[in-house]
Design an enzyme around this catalytic site. Structure first.
Site, mmCIF file in Angstrom:
data_model
loop_
_atom_site.group_PDB
_atom_site.id
_atom_site.type_symbol
_atom_site.label_atom_id
_atom_site.label_comp_id
_atom_site.label_asym_id
_atom_site.label_seq_id
_atom_site.Cartn_x
_atom_site.Cartn_y
_atom_site.Cartn_z
ATOM 1 N N ARG A 134 0.813 -0.873 -0.210
ATOM 2 C CA ARG A 134 0.159 0.170 0.204
ATOM 3 C C ARG A 134 0.519 1.654 0.095
ATOM 4 O O ARG A 134 1.878 1.077 0.906
ATOM 5 C CB ARG A 134 -0.635 0.159 1.559
ATOM 6 N N TYR B 24 -1.219 -3.321 -7.186
ATOM 7 C CA TYR B 24 -1.322 -3.929 -5.778
ATOM 8 C C TYR B 24 -1.944 -4.358 -3.862
ATOM 9 O O TYR B 24 -2.560 -3.036 -4.143
ATOM 10 C CB TYR B 24 0.169 -4.085 -5.165
ATOM 11 N N LYS C 15 -9.848 -2.280 1.391
ATOM 12 C CA LYS C 15 -9.058 -1.488 2.553
ATOM 13 C C LYS C 15 -9.791 -0.249 2.159
ATOM 14 O O LYS C 15 -10.811 0.524 2.562
ATOM 15 C CB LYS C 15 -7.880 -0.610 2.167
ATOM 16 N N HIS D 204 -10.578 -2.363 11.210
ATOM 17 C CA HIS D 204 -9.354 -3.235 10.986
ATOM 18 C C HIS D 204 -9.290 -4.266 11.431
ATOM 19 O O HIS D 204 -7.966 -4.280 12.747
ATOM 20 C CB HIS D 204 -7.938 -2.739 10.491
ATOM 21 N N SER E 232 -1.013 -3.895 10.153
ATOM 22 C CA SER E 232 -0.988 -4.201 9.526
ATOM 23 C C SER E 232 -0.112 -5.180 9.402
ATOM 24 O O SER E 232 0.822 -4.771 10.171
ATOM 25 C CB SER E 232 -0.844 -3.510 7.841
ATOM 26 N N CYS F 203 0.725 -7.636 11.558
ATOM 27 C CA CYS F 203 1.114 -7.551 13.106
ATOM 28 C C CYS F 203 -0.376 -8.566 13.269
ATOM 29 O O CYS F 203 0.182 -8.492 15.463
ATOM 30 C CB CYS F 203 0.792 -6.281 14.077
ATOM 31 N N THR G 199 -4.523 -12.292 10.779
ATOM 32 C CA THR G 199 -4.783 -13.303 10.075
ATOM 33 C C THR G 199 -4.019 -14.571 11.173
ATOM 34 O O THR G 199 -4.966 -15.838 11.458
ATOM 35 C CB THR G 199 -3.454 -13.440 8.900
ATOM 36 N N ASP H 214 -9.371 -9.852 8.595
ATOM 37 C CA ASP H 214 -8.829 -7.979 8.643
ATOM 38 C C ASP H 214 -9.692 -7.307 8.358
ATOM 39 O O ASP H 214 -9.366 -5.980 8.997
ATOM 40 C CB ASP H 214 -8.674 -8.418 6.967
ATOM 41 N N ARG I 78 2.218 -12.302 -0.766
ATOM 42 C CA ARG I 78 1.058 -12.250 0.030
ATOM 43 C C ARG I 78 0.417 -13.839 -0.331
ATOM 44 O O ARG I 78 0.836 -14.236 -1.357
ATOM 45 C CB ARG I 78 -0.127 -11.106 0.233
HETATM 46 P P1 GTP Z 1 -2.601 -7.470 7.728
HETATM 47 O O1 GTP Z 1 -3.178 -8.866 6.516
HETATM 48 O O2 GTP Z 1 -1.532 -6.878 6.435
HETATM 49 O O3 GTP Z 1 -3.343 -6.344 7.801
HETATM 50 O O4 GTP Z 1 -1.227 -8.194 8.955
HETATM 51 P P2 GTP Z 1 -2.242 -9.444 10.297
HETATM 52 O O5 GTP Z 1 -2.368 -8.983 10.979
HETATM 53 O O6 GTP Z 1 -3.553 -9.876 9.302
HETATM 54 O O7 GTP Z 1 -0.365 -9.961 10.544
HETATM 55 P P3 GTP Z 1 -0.457 -11.633 10.093
HETATM 56 O O8 GTP Z 1 -1.015 -12.770 10.713
HETATM 57 O O9 GTP Z 1 -0.457 -11.642 9.097
HETATM 58 O O10 GTP Z 1 0.771 -11.360 10.724
HETATM 59 C C1 GTP Z 1 1.744 -10.719 10.240
HETATM 60 C C2 GTP Z 1 3.378 -11.453 10.570
HETATM 61 O O11 GTP Z 1 3.671 -11.443 12.248
HETATM 62 C C3 GTP Z 1 3.890 -12.169 10.086
HETATM 63 O O12 GTP Z 1 5.238 -12.669 9.996
HETATM 64 C C4 GTP Z 1 3.222 -13.700 11.089
HETATM 65 O O13 GTP Z 1 4.209 -14.687 11.136
HETATM 66 C C5 GTP Z 1 4.218 -12.833 12.944
HETATM 67 N N1 GTP Z 1 3.284 -13.268 13.634
HETATM 68 C C6 GTP Z 1 1.597 -13.292 13.922
HETATM 69 N N2 GTP Z 1 1.505 -13.682 15.322
HETATM 70 C C7 GTP Z 1 2.236 -13.299 16.283
HETATM 71 C C8 GTP Z 1 2.995 -13.855 17.375
HETATM 72 O O14 GTP Z 1 1.987 -14.411 17.620
HETATM 73 N N3 GTP Z 1 4.199 -14.015 17.682
HETATM 74 C C9 GTP Z 1 5.126 -13.262 17.184
HETATM 75 N N4 GTP Z 1 6.455 -13.589 16.855
HETATM 76 N N5 GTP Z 1 5.086 -13.466 15.464
HETATM 77 C C10 GTP Z 1 3.475 -13.173 15.090
HETATM 78 C C1 SPV Z 2 -2.815 -4.630 5.580
HETATM 79 O O1 SPV Z 2 -1.831 -4.156 4.600
HETATM 80 O O2 SPV Z 2 -3.534 -4.530 6.529
HETATM 81 C C2 SPV Z 2 -3.680 -5.398 4.219
HETATM 82 C C3 SPV Z 2 -2.111 -5.392 3.356
HETATM 83 O O3 SPV Z 2 -4.527 -6.526 5.161
HETATM 84 S S1 SPV Z 2 -3.667 -4.807 1.978
HETATM 85 O O4 SPV Z 2 -4.638 -5.445 1.632
HETATM 86 O O5 SPV Z 2 -2.798 -4.686 0.645
HETATM 87 O O6 SPV Z 2 -3.654 -3.398 2.043
HETATM 88 MN MN MN Z 3 -5.196 -5.542 7.036
#
Ligand code: GTP
Ligand code: SPV
Ligand code: MN
Length: 617
Positions: free
Chosen positions: A91, A231, A240, A260, A282, A284, A287, A307, A400
């Site tokens: 983004r 992207y 979003k 979010h 994002s 963090c 998922t 999300d 992704r």
């Molecule tokens: P967006 O799709 O961008 O909104 O992200 P999201 O909040 O869904 O993040 P996601 O669950 O994909 O995690 C992002 C990163 O954080 C990944 O590399 C995960 O492996 C890492 N991660 C997630 N949960 C944990 C955790 O409990 N501990 C640690 N150390 N890393 C974590």
């Molecule tokens: C985020 O950045 O919070 C995402 C990925 O979930 S995107 O759809 O590219 O914004």
């Molecule tokens: Mn997101």
């Protein structure tokens, strides 16, 4: 990229033909589509029907064009890898605008430009921008088509990659268009062009895009104009741009919330069900938390969403939450068989588009953290040979997977209930190396809103720009609030007052705190179920904790640590509330509140002063 001259006669007649034989009589839609075709001058126009045959045709064409690589059928059936332009990987927040009529409507945290001025700029860019390409018209709905008022949108795009990704992320196609037409329904206009017109005979590139990028929301028109990027959140406009930025503005007007957030269903050993949501910025952990594999006995987790959450009050005043998406657009790195087996099974089921991951020599994909064993040879996301000795990561940090939600085998059966599920707790969370403990509970709604309002997190690769910089990210919505950020906080405060006593309890987590050796203090992932158990124990009045200046924090004995390999020291590092550290936090909060100036709700100032008092400053 140069402006192109007149369109070819064949293009002109193909477009006219497609307009004359449109599968809809929706007058506003027809008028808008022909207006956009007139402006952007595509060679052809396709009404996207969302069928399997269409998917096959488009993916075949993209394989032919070099946009997609077909993966080995025995490993990832009906799945593909795409590789973006290295300048188009996330983004672009600095090019994202909320163009309300008044500048105040966009607030101090969004980029703003006068809507008419912005439209003039963008019309200039869109003029002829689809020349040499096909314009696709994608009718879609966010949330259920069976909702009382289905939230329709139509995305016009010149990217077949966007068409196929939207087919995964939303309900699209003929059935949507039919119902939208039959009810003459309102829809959000979502216009997207990669901004790479082709001269007659000019060869295309695998990932067309433009150096100039604009991601623009017009909240009053409920319209989206996106240009120059192909992207993720820049281009899949239902996500979003619609379900957060436009929907948050609608929600503000109508008394609900578009957030979010992940949504998760937990069933305890006694069969009691609780739904909780989590707002983490994002990349963090949403998922991963949404797909958690509990490590504690007898607890079952099911996913509702990973999300985005739309939260409304029912007649009894209960806050109910819907996931408006039909797919996952999940961060690949860090997703592995040990950390998130549920996601791994979902992508292994096929029908997935990976973007910017690495390729294995046998037609599979790989990214950092997928397996403990690192392959001896890969082709990295930029198409270069890669070995474990290579300096750069094999997959882009914001690579992704795009996968249908139905492939998640721990999906809660009620995930697409148009009425949503009742919410018991909201969990805020950020990525902080220091200061913020593993988990704490806020004192009450207003304090919880303050905690969300002052949420801080280190920036990640999900957006272009520096990574690892601590910033305030209110409710994990900083890049997604479709109106004034102070008004957004006031909306949260107001809903809590209007529905006093019925609001979910608010918690705050940090999976990313470091111990004294620099490693993660808490093992995270499935072990986060222990934190969930404490949170649910608090709701049920069963879990103890200690009052601290920032809220109620579990003592080690309040957490179920059965079978967990963690030292006393590490646990103490994870749970610690250090008053000195928190005092050092205050100037950052003060500075952030200054940004909001006169739109900052007085309740947030009051909460700030109470925190000061509790910290004895
Ligand atoms: P967006 O799709 O961008 O909104 O992200 P999201 O909040 O869904 O993040 P996601 O669950 O994909 O995690 C992002 C990163 O954080 C990944 O590399 C995960 O492996 C890492 N991660 C997630 N949960 C944990 C955790 O409990 N501990 C640690 N150390 N890393 C974590
Ligand atoms: C985020 O950045 O919070 C995402 C990925 O979930 S995107 O759809 O590219 O914004
Ligand atoms: Mn997101």
């Amino acid at each position: 990229v140069q402006e192109t001259s007149a369109t070819s006669p064949s293009g002109d007649s193909a477009v006219r033909n497609a307009l004359e034989n449109a599968p809809t009589t929706h007058a506003r839609l027809l008028a808008w589509v022909s207006e956009v075709a007139e402006l952007t001058q595509p060679d052809d126009l396709v009404w996207v029907d969302g069928s399997e045959a269409e998917w096959s045709r488009l993916t075949d064409e993209m394989v032919e064009a070099g946009t997609l690589v077909r993966l080995a059928e025995d490993k990832f059936p009906n799945s593909f890898a795409a590789f973006s332009d290295p300048e188009d990987v996330a983004r672009v927040e600095e090019q994202t605008f909320i163009c309300s009529t008044e500048e105040r409507g966009s607030g101090p945290t969004n980029n703003w430009m006068d809507p008419e001025e912005m439209k003039a700029t963008l019309r200039g860019l869109y003029r002829g921008s689809m020349h040499g390409r096909t314009m696709y018209v994608i009718p879609f709905v966010m949330g259920s088509l069976e909702a009382t008022e289905p939230k329709y949108g139509v995305e016009i795009t010149d990217s077949p990659y966007v068409v196929c990704s939207m087919r995964i992320m939303a309900t699209i196609g003929a059935a949507v268009l039919e119902k939208m037409t039959a009810t003459d329904a309102f829809f959000v206009e979502a216009l997207h062009s990669v901004g790479f017109p082709l001269d007659n005979g000019q060869r295309d590139v695998p990932w067309p895009c433009n150096e100039t990028k604009y991601i623009v929301q017009f909240p009053e028109d409920r319209a989206i104009w996106s240009y120059g990027s192909g992207y993720g959140g820049n281009a899949l406009l239902g996500k979003k741009c619609y379900a957060l930025r436009i929907a948050s503005a609608i929600a503000h007007d109508e008394g609900w919330l578009a957030e979010h957030m992940l949504v998760l269903k937990m069933t305890d050993p006694g069969g009691r069900v609780h739904y909780v949501s989590g707002a983490f910025p994002s990349a963090c952990g949403k998922t991963n938390f949404a797909m958690i594999q509990p490590t504690i006995d007898g607890w079952k987790a099911e996913m509702v969403g990973d999300d985005i959450a739309w939260m409304r009050f029912d007649e009894s005043g209960t806050l109910r939450v819907v996931n408006p998406e039909a797919g996952l657009f999940g961060v690949a790195p860090g997703t592995g068989w040990s950390t998130n087996p549920n996601a791994m099974r979902a992508v292994a089921a096929g029908n997935t588009i990976f973007t910017n991951v690495a390729l294995t020599d046998d037609g599979g994909v790989w990214w950092e953290g997928m397996t403990d064993e690192v392959p001896a040879h890969l082709t990295d996301w930029r198409g270069r040979d890669w070995t474990p000795a290579s300096k750069n990561p094999a997959a882009h940090p914001n690579s992704r997977f795009c996968t249908p939600i139905k492939q998640v085998d721990i999906l809660a059966p009620e995930y697409d209930d148009p009425d949503g599920v009742p919410l018991s707790a909201i969990i805020f969370g950020g990525r902080r190396k220091t200061t913020v403990p593993l988990v704490h509970e806020s004192f009450d709604w207003e304090h919880g809103v303050f905690e969300g309002a002052t949420l801080s997190s280190e920036t990640t690769a999900a957006a272009s720009g520096a990574v690892g910089v601590v910033r305030r990210d209110p409710m994990a919505m900083l890049p997604f609030i479709g109106y004034n950020a102070g008004d957004y906080l006031a909306h949260w405060v107001k809903l809590g007052k209007a529905h006093h006593g019925k609001m979910p309890r608010i918690f705050y987590v940090n999976w990313f705190r470091r111990d004294r050796d620099g490693g993660f203090a808490w093992p995270g992932f499935g072990e986060n179920s222990r934190v969930l158990k404490w949170i649910i124990g608090r709701l049920d009045g069963e879990a103890g904790g200690e009052q601290t200046p920032i809220g109620v924090v579990p003592r080690p004995e309040d957490l179920d640590l059965t079978g967990l390999d963690i030292s006393e020291q590490q646990l103490a590092d994870a749970l610690k509330v250090d008053v000195e550290e928190w005092r050092r936090e205050l100037p950052g909060i003060h500075q952030w509140f200054n940004v909001l100036q006169d739109s900052l709700p007085p309740e947030m100032v009051r909460q700030y002063h109470r925190l000061e008092v509790r910290l004895e400053v």
